[in-house]
Scaffold this motif. Structure first.
Motif, PDB file in Angstrom:
ATOM      1  N   ILE A 176       0.838  -1.202   0.000  1.00  0.00           N
ATOM      2  CA  ILE A 176       0.000   0.000   0.000  1.00  0.00           C
ATOM      3  C   ILE A 176       0.870   1.249   0.000  1.00  0.00           C
ATOM      4  O   ILE A 176       0.634   2.181  -0.773  1.00  0.00           O
ATOM      5  CB  ILE A 176      -0.938  -0.003   1.230  1.00  0.00           C
ATOM      6  CG1 ILE A 176      -2.055  -1.020   1.016  1.00  0.00           C
ATOM      7  CG2 ILE A 176      -1.514   1.383   1.484  1.00  0.00           C
ATOM      8  CD1 ILE A 176      -2.886  -1.287   2.251  1.00  0.00           C
ATOM      9  N   ILE A 177       1.875   1.264   0.839  1.00  0.00           N
ATOM     10  CA  ILE A 177       2.769   2.418   0.893  1.00  0.00           C
ATOM     11  C   ILE A 177       3.454   2.637  -0.449  1.00  0.00           C
ATOM     12  O   ILE A 177       3.491   3.754  -0.974  1.00  0.00           O
ATOM     13  CB  ILE A 177       3.816   2.235   2.013  1.00  0.00           C
ATOM     14  CG1 ILE A 177       3.130   2.326   3.379  1.00  0.00           C
ATOM     15  CG2 ILE A 177       4.919   3.278   1.903  1.00  0.00           C
ATOM     16  CD1 ILE A 177       4.046   2.088   4.558  1.00  0.00           C
ATOM     17  N   GLN A 178       3.962   1.567  -1.022  1.00  0.00           N
ATOM     18  CA  GLN A 178       4.658   1.698  -2.302  1.00  0.00           C
ATOM     19  C   GLN A 178       3.714   2.201  -3.398  1.00  0.00           C
ATOM     20  O   GLN A 178       4.073   3.063  -4.200  1.00  0.00           O
ATOM     21  CB  GLN A 178       5.280   0.357  -2.716  1.00  0.00           C
ATOM     22  CG  GLN A 178       6.489  -0.047  -1.876  1.00  0.00           C
ATOM     23  CD  GLN A 178       7.542   1.053  -1.790  1.00  0.00           C
ATOM     24  OE1 GLN A 178       7.789   1.785  -2.740  1.00  0.00           O
ATOM     25  NE2 GLN A 178       8.144   1.216  -0.606  1.00  0.00           N
ATOM     26  N   SER A 179       2.530   1.657  -3.403  1.00  0.00           N
ATOM     27  CA  SER A 179       1.558   2.076  -4.412  1.00  0.00           C
ATOM     28  C   SER A 179       1.163   3.534  -4.215  1.00  0.00           C
ATOM     29  O   SER A 179       1.012   4.290  -5.186  1.00  0.00           O
ATOM     30  CB  SER A 179       0.333   1.173  -4.324  1.00  0.00           C
ATOM     31  OG  SER A 179      -0.726   1.731  -5.043  1.00  0.00           O
ATOM     32  N   ALA A 180       0.999   3.908  -2.963  1.00  0.00           N
ATOM     33  CA  ALA A 180       0.643   5.302  -2.663  1.00  0.00           C
ATOM     34  C   ALA A 180       1.735   6.244  -3.159  1.00  0.00           C
ATOM     35  O   ALA A 180       1.453   7.275  -3.765  1.00  0.00           O
ATOM     36  CB  ALA A 180       0.420   5.474  -1.168  1.00  0.00           C
ATOM     37  N   ILE A 181       2.973   5.868  -2.909  1.00  0.00           N
ATOM     38  CA  ILE A 181       4.091   6.700  -3.365  1.00  0.00           C
ATOM     39  C   ILE A 181       4.077   6.827  -4.883  1.00  0.00           C
ATOM     40  O   ILE A 181       4.226   7.913  -5.443  1.00  0.00           O
ATOM     41  CB  ILE A 181       5.429   6.108  -2.885  1.00  0.00           C
ATOM     42  CG1 ILE A 181       5.555   6.278  -1.372  1.00  0.00           C
ATOM     43  CG2 ILE A 181       6.611   6.766  -3.594  1.00  0.00           C
ATOM     44  CD1 ILE A 181       6.759   5.618  -0.761  1.00  0.00           C
ATOM     45  N   VAL A 210      -0.878   8.995   4.841  1.00  0.00           N
ATOM     46  CA  VAL A 210      -0.062  10.071   4.259  1.00  0.00           C
ATOM     47  C   VAL A 210       1.068  10.477   5.200  1.00  0.00           C
ATOM     48  O   VAL A 210       2.203  10.678   4.775  1.00  0.00           O
ATOM     49  CB  VAL A 210      -0.943  11.291   3.911  1.00  0.00           C
ATOM     50  CG1 VAL A 210      -0.089  12.484   3.518  1.00  0.00           C
ATOM     51  CG2 VAL A 210      -1.901  10.938   2.785  1.00  0.00           C
ATOM     52  N   ARG A 211       0.763  10.546   6.477  1.00  0.00           N
ATOM     53  CA  ARG A 211       1.798  10.887   7.440  1.00  0.00           C
ATOM     54  C   ARG A 211       2.908   9.832   7.443  1.00  0.00           C
ATOM     55  O   ARG A 211       4.093  10.161   7.480  1.00  0.00           O
ATOM     56  CB  ARG A 211       1.194  11.052   8.834  1.00  0.00           C
ATOM     57  CG  ARG A 211       1.204  12.496   9.311  1.00  0.00           C
ATOM     58  CD  ARG A 211       0.539  12.651  10.668  1.00  0.00           C
ATOM     59  NE  ARG A 211      -0.908  12.504  10.567  1.00  0.00           N
ATOM     60  CZ  ARG A 211      -1.655  11.671  11.274  1.00  0.00           C
ATOM     61  NH1 ARG A 211      -1.076  10.866  12.159  1.00  0.00           N
ATOM     62  NH2 ARG A 211      -2.959  11.628  11.118  1.00  0.00           N
ATOM     63  N   GLY A 212       2.488   8.592   7.371  1.00  0.00           N
ATOM     64  CA  GLY A 212       3.470   7.502   7.311  1.00  0.00           C
ATOM     65  C   GLY A 212       4.367   7.628   6.096  1.00  0.00           C
ATOM     66  O   GLY A 212       5.588   7.437   6.172  1.00  0.00           O
ATOM     67  N   ILE A 213       3.757   7.956   4.975  1.00  0.00           N
ATOM     68  CA  ILE A 213       4.530   8.118   3.748  1.00  0.00           C
ATOM     69  C   ILE A 213       5.506   9.276   3.874  1.00  0.00           C
ATOM     70  O   ILE A 213       6.645   9.199   3.422  1.00  0.00           O
ATOM     71  CB  ILE A 213       3.578   8.320   2.555  1.00  0.00           C
ATOM     72  CG1 ILE A 213       2.884   6.996   2.259  1.00  0.00           C
ATOM     73  CG2 ILE A 213       4.325   8.811   1.331  1.00  0.00           C
ATOM     74  CD1 ILE A 213       1.756   7.105   1.277  1.00  0.00           C
ATOM     75  N   GLY A 214       5.045  10.344   4.507  1.00  0.00           N
ATOM     76  CA  GLY A 214       5.938  11.480   4.747  1.00  0.00           C
ATOM     77  C   GLY A 214       7.202  11.035   5.468  1.00  0.00           C
ATOM     78  O   GLY A 214       8.316  11.293   4.998  1.00  0.00           O
ATOM     79  N   GLN A 215       7.028  10.341   6.559  1.00  0.00           N
ATOM     80  CA  GLN A 215       8.193   9.872   7.320  1.00  0.00           C
ATOM     81  C   GLN A 215       9.088   8.982   6.466  1.00  0.00           C
ATOM     82  O   GLN A 215      10.298   9.120   6.446  1.00  0.00           O
ATOM     83  CB  GLN A 215       7.722   9.086   8.549  1.00  0.00           C
ATOM     84  CG  GLN A 215       7.328   9.973   9.715  1.00  0.00           C
ATOM     85  CD  GLN A 215       6.916   9.132  10.920  1.00  0.00           C
ATOM     86  OE1 GLN A 215       5.733   9.138  11.262  1.00  0.00           O
ATOM     87  NE2 GLN A 215       7.852   8.426  11.524  1.00  0.00           N
ATOM     88  N   HIS A 216       8.444   8.077   5.756  1.00  0.00           N
ATOM     89  CA  HIS A 216       9.163   7.180   4.860  1.00  0.00           C
ATOM     90  C   HIS A 216      10.045   7.964   3.886  1.00  0.00           C
ATOM     91  O   HIS A 216      11.210   7.647   3.677  1.00  0.00           O
ATOM     92  CB  HIS A 216       8.144   6.327   4.095  1.00  0.00           C
ATOM     93  CG  HIS A 216       8.735   5.328   3.170  1.00  0.00           C
ATOM     94  ND1 HIS A 216       8.899   3.988   3.509  1.00  0.00           N
ATOM     95  CD2 HIS A 216       9.229   5.446   1.918  1.00  0.00           C
ATOM     96  CE1 HIS A 216       9.465   3.348   2.506  1.00  0.00           C
ATOM     97  NE2 HIS A 216       9.667   4.205   1.518  1.00  0.00           N
TER      98      HIS A 216
END
Lengths: 200, 200
Positions: free
Chosen positions: B20-25, B63-69
């Motif tokens: 999910i994170i990768q796809s979101a990015i 979104v916050r998680g992605i930011g940190q990532h």
DNA sequence: TGTACATCAGTGAACGCGCGTTCACTGATGTAC
DNA sequence: TGTACATCAGTGAACGCGCGTTCACTGATGTAC
């Protein structure tokens, strides 16, 4: 007659285009540049959702128009802020230079969502208009010329004045606004910039 | 078995959270930080729209998680870029310092939409985590220490090093990205910064 | 080794919503005669 | 001064859409005995 937020005494609004822009700015201020909606604007103005399309072909062009408008506002705010320090002395030049940075930052802090609209990729800069014609940029240039002319800054730094000052102030404003740096960092930045540029 | 974009050989995905994170990015990269949608992510991953809610309570926290990532990714990119210039010489210190700025800018240009997510107010910075613990910030600090230690920069500028360098580089990246300054202005900025900081 | 069962991951239909934009329209205005 | 008419500004209903999120569910997994 509408029962909406803003009542009108005539079928024709009178100055709908301006009202739409003002309402849009108000809503962006409140909700952020994303989350602006044509329908909410219309509702705020007290007009049907389709009325705006007599003045703007679509939402994007409205947003672009607002972007330009805001750059004008920022510039006039800067203009006003440096009027307090007239004269050709080194001291006045230095105060003007610093005040430009402060005004820029104040704007960012006072209107975070408008600042985000202007610099966050919501309104792509007009290809036609060069940054060199931007009123704020011209003021910065003048302030730097004054610094050198009054002997407040060594001329060897002059060629990098605009890019350094603008980048610094923009970057610090942005970083502080988004919580990546503490608010009090801004005055430190200005101190550092002046020290590095040899402003005295 | 789904007929969606990414097929799976089992009912359970295996690593859905990461997917999910990768796809979101990927989608942010393509469409911008606004325009990210949970439904499109699910579709991309090949999973039902509700599946993501086993891993993220809502869109904001994703979104916050992605930011940190992404801050982690930027930091590791910077790390990699300065490995090319090891050593304690003034020359090496200077090259590392400059390379940090370049890497930052390169990231911004290569991934404008990710950059916008990180610095555009989409993921408010975690109140808990201080910028001082950020890996990129620590690298910058180290680079500045090295500049002074190797005699490449006068120590009087040291206290302003972080704020000046970070603000400059952030601001120039931002302004260039959004079309307010030309692309070639970045090297000028670095030249000016080093000149002003007395880096030689 | 085989089976019952608890646990967990993902489903899919539905909720209610607000959006940008179009289009045929109507009410108001002002101008020509 | 009065009237016909062209022009223009704003209406309101409708279009089709995609969204975030909930919820009762079902399929897969692994563990205890």
């Amino acid at each position: 007659m509408s029962v909406l937020k803003v009542s009108r005494d005539s079928y024709h609004h009178g100055n709908l285009q301006e009202a739409i822009i003002q309402s849009a700015i108000k809503l962006i201020r409140k909700n952020g540049p994303d989350h602006l909606s044509m329908r909410e604007i219309s509702y705020e103005v007290g007009v049907s959702p389709s009325a705006a399309y007599h003045y703007f072909p679509d939402k994007d062009s409205l947003v672009r128009g607002i972007g330009q408008h805001l750059f004008g506002e920022l510039a006039s705010m800067i203009t006003k802020s440096i009027e307090k320090f007239p004269g050709t002395s080194a001291r006045a030049s230095k105060l003007r230079f610093r005040e430009i940075g402060r005004a820029y930052f104040k704007w960012a802090v006072k209107e975070p969502n408008l600042f985000r609209l202007m610099f966050g990729g919501f309104c792509s800069s007009d290809e036609q208009t060069s940054y060199k014609e931007d009123a704020s940029y011209i003021m910065l240039k003048k302030a730097l010329d004054d610094l050198v002319a009054s002997g407040a800054m060594p001329s060897k730094f002059r060629p990098y004045g605009e890019i350094l000052a603008w980048s610094c102030v923009q970057g610090a404003s942005n970083l502080i606004l988004e919580g990546h740096l503490p608010k009090n960092a801004f005055e430190d930045l200005l101190d550092g910039l002046e020290l590095a540029l040899g402003v005295k």
